[in-house]
Structures are given as C-alpha cells and as structure tokens.
Enzyme design. Sequence first.
Site, PDB file in Angstrom:
ATOM      1  N   ALA A  68       0.858  -1.180   0.000  1.00 21.40           N
ATOM      2  CA  ALA A  68       0.000   0.000   0.000  1.00 21.40           C
ATOM      3  C   ALA A  68       0.897   1.233   0.000  1.00 21.40           C
ATOM      4  O   ALA A  68       2.029   1.182   0.486  1.00 21.40           O
ATOM      5  CB  ALA A  68      -0.882  -0.018   1.233  1.00 21.40           C
ATOM      6  N   GLY A  91       0.571  -5.117   0.816  1.00 21.43           N
ATOM      7  CA  GLY A  91      -0.612  -5.199  -0.051  1.00 21.43           C
ATOM      8  C   GLY A  91      -0.293  -5.800  -1.406  1.00 21.43           C
ATOM      9  O   GLY A  91      -1.174  -6.371  -2.057  1.00 21.43           O
TER      10      GLY A  91
HETATM   11  N1  CO8 Z   1       4.585   3.229  -0.607  1.00 24.85           N
HETATM   12  C1  CO8 Z   1       5.007   4.389  -1.143  1.00 24.85           C
HETATM   13  N2  CO8 Z   1       6.190   4.531  -1.771  1.00 24.85           N
HETATM   14  C2  CO8 Z   1       6.971   3.452  -1.865  1.00 24.85           C
HETATM   15  C3  CO8 Z   1       6.599   2.210  -1.341  1.00 24.85           C
HETATM   16  C4  CO8 Z   1       5.330   2.113  -0.690  1.00 24.85           C
HETATM   17  N3  CO8 Z   1       4.859   0.966  -0.188  1.00 24.85           N
HETATM   18  N4  CO8 Z   1       7.588   1.319  -1.579  1.00 24.85           N
HETATM   19  C5  CO8 Z   1       8.555   1.993  -2.241  1.00 24.85           C
HETATM   20  N5  CO8 Z   1       8.188   3.274  -2.411  1.00 24.85           N
HETATM   21  C6  CO8 Z   1       8.934   4.329  -3.073  1.00 24.85           C
HETATM   22  C7  CO8 Z   1      10.111   4.789  -2.222  1.00 24.85           C
HETATM   23  O1  CO8 Z   1       9.696   5.727  -1.254  1.00 24.85           O
HETATM   24  C8  CO8 Z   1      11.004   5.401  -3.267  1.00 24.85           C
HETATM   25  O2  CO8 Z   1      10.546   6.679  -3.588  1.00 24.85           O
HETATM   26  P1  CO8 Z   1      11.593   7.907  -3.805  1.00 24.85           P
HETATM   27  O3  CO8 Z   1      12.416   7.491  -4.983  1.00 24.85           O
HETATM   28  O4  CO8 Z   1      10.702   9.074  -4.072  1.00 24.85           O
HETATM   29  O5  CO8 Z   1      12.380   8.006  -2.545  1.00 24.85           O
HETATM   30  C9  CO8 Z   1      10.786   4.506  -4.481  1.00 24.85           C
HETATM   31  O6  CO8 Z   1       9.542   3.821  -4.248  1.00 24.85           O
HETATM   32  C10 CO8 Z   1      11.865   3.463  -4.645  1.00 24.85           C
HETATM   33  O7  CO8 Z   1      11.997   2.770  -3.429  1.00 24.85           O
HETATM   34  P2  CO8 Z   1      13.413   2.541  -2.691  1.00 24.85           P
HETATM   35  O8  CO8 Z   1      14.335   3.647  -2.999  1.00 24.85           O
HETATM   36  O9  CO8 Z   1      13.128   2.245  -1.247  1.00 24.85           O
HETATM   37  O10 CO8 Z   1      13.899   1.216  -3.458  1.00 24.85           O
HETATM   38  P3  CO8 Z   1      14.810   0.053  -2.898  1.00 24.85           P
HETATM   39  O11 CO8 Z   1      15.138  -0.827  -4.054  1.00 24.85           O
HETATM   40  O12 CO8 Z   1      15.949   0.604  -2.091  1.00 24.85           O
HETATM   41  O13 CO8 Z   1      13.872  -0.759  -1.847  1.00 24.85           O
HETATM   42  C11 CO8 Z   1      11.847  -1.822  -1.148  1.00 24.85           C
HETATM   43  C12 CO8 Z   1      12.734  -1.410  -2.327  1.00 24.85           C
HETATM   44  C13 CO8 Z   1      12.563  -2.893  -0.303  1.00 24.85           C
HETATM   45  C14 CO8 Z   1      10.573  -2.414  -1.733  1.00 24.85           C
HETATM   46  C15 CO8 Z   1      11.534  -0.597  -0.251  1.00 24.85           C
HETATM   47  O14 CO8 Z   1      11.084   0.462  -1.100  1.00 24.85           O
HETATM   48  C16 CO8 Z   1      10.488  -0.846   0.780  1.00 24.85           C
HETATM   49  O15 CO8 Z   1      10.792  -1.423   1.830  1.00 24.85           O
HETATM   50  N6  CO8 Z   1       9.250  -0.389   0.528  1.00 24.85           N
HETATM   51  C17 CO8 Z   1       8.177  -0.501   1.471  1.00 24.85           C
HETATM   52  C18 CO8 Z   1       7.614  -1.906   1.506  1.00 24.85           C
HETATM   53  C19 CO8 Z   1       6.530  -2.011   2.532  1.00 24.85           C
HETATM   54  O16 CO8 Z   1       6.706  -1.731   3.701  1.00 24.85           O
HETATM   55  N7  CO8 Z   1       5.336  -2.442   2.112  1.00 24.85           N
HETATM   56  C20 CO8 Z   1       4.199  -2.598   2.958  1.00 24.85           C
HETATM   57  C21 CO8 Z   1       3.369  -1.353   2.964  1.00 24.85           C
HETATM   58  S1  CO8 Z   1       2.043  -1.427   4.127  1.00 24.85           S
HETATM   59  C22 CO8 Z   1       0.893  -2.357   3.347  1.00 24.85           C
HETATM   60  O17 CO8 Z   1       1.034  -2.774   2.233  1.00 24.85           O
HETATM   61  C23 CO8 Z   1      -0.326  -2.577   4.137  1.00 24.85           C
HETATM   62  C24 CO8 Z   1      -1.404  -3.180   3.316  1.00 24.85           C
HETATM   63  C25 CO8 Z   1      -2.643  -3.035   4.097  1.00 24.85           C
HETATM   64  C26 CO8 Z   1      -3.881  -3.165   3.325  1.00 24.85           C
HETATM   65  C27 CO8 Z   1      -4.133  -2.088   2.375  1.00 24.85           C
HETATM   66  C28 CO8 Z   1      -4.435  -2.634   1.037  1.00 24.85           C
HETATM   67  C29 CO8 Z   1      -3.518  -2.173  -0.042  1.00 24.85           C
END
Ligand code: CO8
Length: 259
Positions: A66, A110
């Site tokens: 998400a 998500g």
């Molecule tokens: N939301 C918003 N932006 C995101 C997300 C996210 N989930 N994941 C990545 N991004 C963005 C980063 O902020 C970054 O943006 P910017 O370039 O502007 O700084 C860009 O994508 C690239 O990401 P990274 O630089 O972090 O890339 P990496 O290769 O270093 O890392 C990862 C990739 C490991 C995937 C890392 O981005 C990460 O840990 N992301 C978050 C993953 C996460 O925690 N997901 C769970 C979210 S909570 C959830 O899904 C709850 C669901 C509940 C139900 C709702 C239904 C949908």
Amino acid sequence: MDYECITTRIEGDKVAIITLNRPKQLNALNNQLMDELGHALQAFDADSAIGCMVITGSEKAFAAGADITAMATLTFAEAYRGDFITRNWETIRSVRKPVIAAVSGFALGGGCELAMMCDFIIASDTAKFGQPEIKLGVIPGAGGTQRLPRAVGKAKAMDMALTGRMMDAVEAERAGLVSRVVPYDKLMDEVLGAALMICGFSQIATMATKETVNRAFESGLSDGLMFERRLFHALFATADQKEGMDAFVNKRRAEFRNA
Ligand code: CO8
C-alpha cells in the site's frame, strides 16, 4: 475510463493483461490504482471475448505494498470511515474468470496480498514476497494474516508477518505460495501460455473450477464436497460437456462454445 495507474492490453484476442503502472513508487497501491484495477477487471470479466486475466507489474516490482505516503498521517476515523483502500478489494474477489498474477521483483504487504487474491501466482526467479507491515507498526490489512497461512501454513506465515522478512521465489514455490518459477525473461511467455491454455477450455468449466476450488477455503470438507458434486452434475447440462467428451471418444480436438 482512462487509466493513469494501470495499463491494459489484450493478447491472443482472449487474454487481458493488466499492468500496474506507478513505476516511481514501485507500484505502491493507492485508491486510484485500486479503483482502476477493479474497473478493468470487471470490464474484462463482463467481456465474453476474454477468457482469462493477468495482473502484472514491472521487472523490479509487482507492487511494494500500500502507498505508505498516502496512509502515513491517516487517523483511525479516516481509515475506518473510508474503509481505507481495502474497500476496493472485494471487487477482485467477485471476478468469476481466472486471474493469474505474474510476479517479478517485490510483492510486499498489499502487493503480496494482491498476488494472493489472484487464482494462482507464476513468479520470476527474482520475485520476493513479504508482509513487512510489522516494521511500520501495523499488521497486514488486506488478507495477509488469513491467506498467507492458508497458502504456506502457520509457521512460515507467522515467521514472515512477525519478522517482516522476505521469501525468495525458490522458497515461495517450495512453500506453495507460487505455482511456477521461471527466469524473468520467460515470465510473460509462461503466463501467457497458461492463460491461453485456460482460454481454450470451456469458460463455464473454468469458472466452475474457480468457484469450487475457492469454496475449499470457505467451507468444511463435507459442504465443499457436496458443492463440488452438485456443480459437477450441473455441468452435464452444458453443450461443452457433450462436446468435450464426444471429442475424446472420437479422438478429435474439442471445440468449446462456452454454452
Ligand atoms: N509506498 C510508497 N512509496 C513506496 C513504497 C510504498 N509501499 N515502496 C517503495 N516506495 C517508493 C520509495 O519511497 C522510493 O521513492 P523515492 O524514490 O521518491 O524516494 C521509491 O519507491 C523506490 O523505493 P526505494 O528507494 O526504497 O527502493 P529500494 O530498491 O531501495 O527498496 C523496497 C525497495 C525494499 C521495496 C523498499 O522500497 C520498501 O521497503 N518499501 C516498502 C515496503 C513495505 O513496507 N510495504 C508494505 C506497505 S504497508 C501495506 O502494504 C499494508 C497493506 C494493508 C492493506 C491495504 C491494502 C492495499
């Protein structure tokens, strides 16, 4: 409807491919994306020319969860009143034709839950699955605590949800989360092959298969077996059953009419 967060295309006149398309956010799921995805799935489900749908992302990410920036400052009242994001998810559950997830890269939070809502997952060898919500101070909110244990068992589901660790494609296949793993450059060929094979069968039978297998997760064994038997008998009312069995008996290729 014009889409901004997804793209769609048709392959082989029968397979609808829906690509999540928020590359800068690694396909993070927000309300607009989920609305568009629901709209596209419903439109393809209603289109008699389409026999199977595929949801996919980019090479780097199926979906990284998400959209955290969209929910970081939400209050309980806003999340509850708006049924944050998950209100759209019921749409996906209501789709009656088969939906395959083609997963490469990250399928987190998500994103993992979205993949698990599809009927089966074909993954590239670069895929990584996880429920990292614990690191954000929350829990999975779109089925992760329910579908993941059903897919991989309690031990691995607890491990993933409590530690937030990722599972690679090999482990995911071994655990039963994904049905096949292929090299990334073969992913869409493999998925398309499976989808076109499904499209070649009776659409009534593929829809009935989906409905009946899903019943296994909603009912006890006796009820599920009775549901299966009733539907199995009901299919003898279709022209496709006559065609399929006659084709076998007469050693010819079946031509299903979805009737
Ligand atoms: N939301 C918003 N932006 C995101 C997300 C996210 N989930 N994941 C990545 N991004 C963005 C980063 O902020 C970054 O943006 P910017 O370039 O502007 O700084 C860009 O994508 C690239 O990401 P990274 O630089 O972090 O890339 P990496 O290769 O270093 O890392 C990862 C990739 C490991 C995937 C890392 O981005 C990460 O840990 N992301 C978050 C993953 C996460 O925690 N997901 C769970 C979210 S909570 C959830 O899904 C709850 C669901 C509940 C139900 C709702 C239904 C949908």
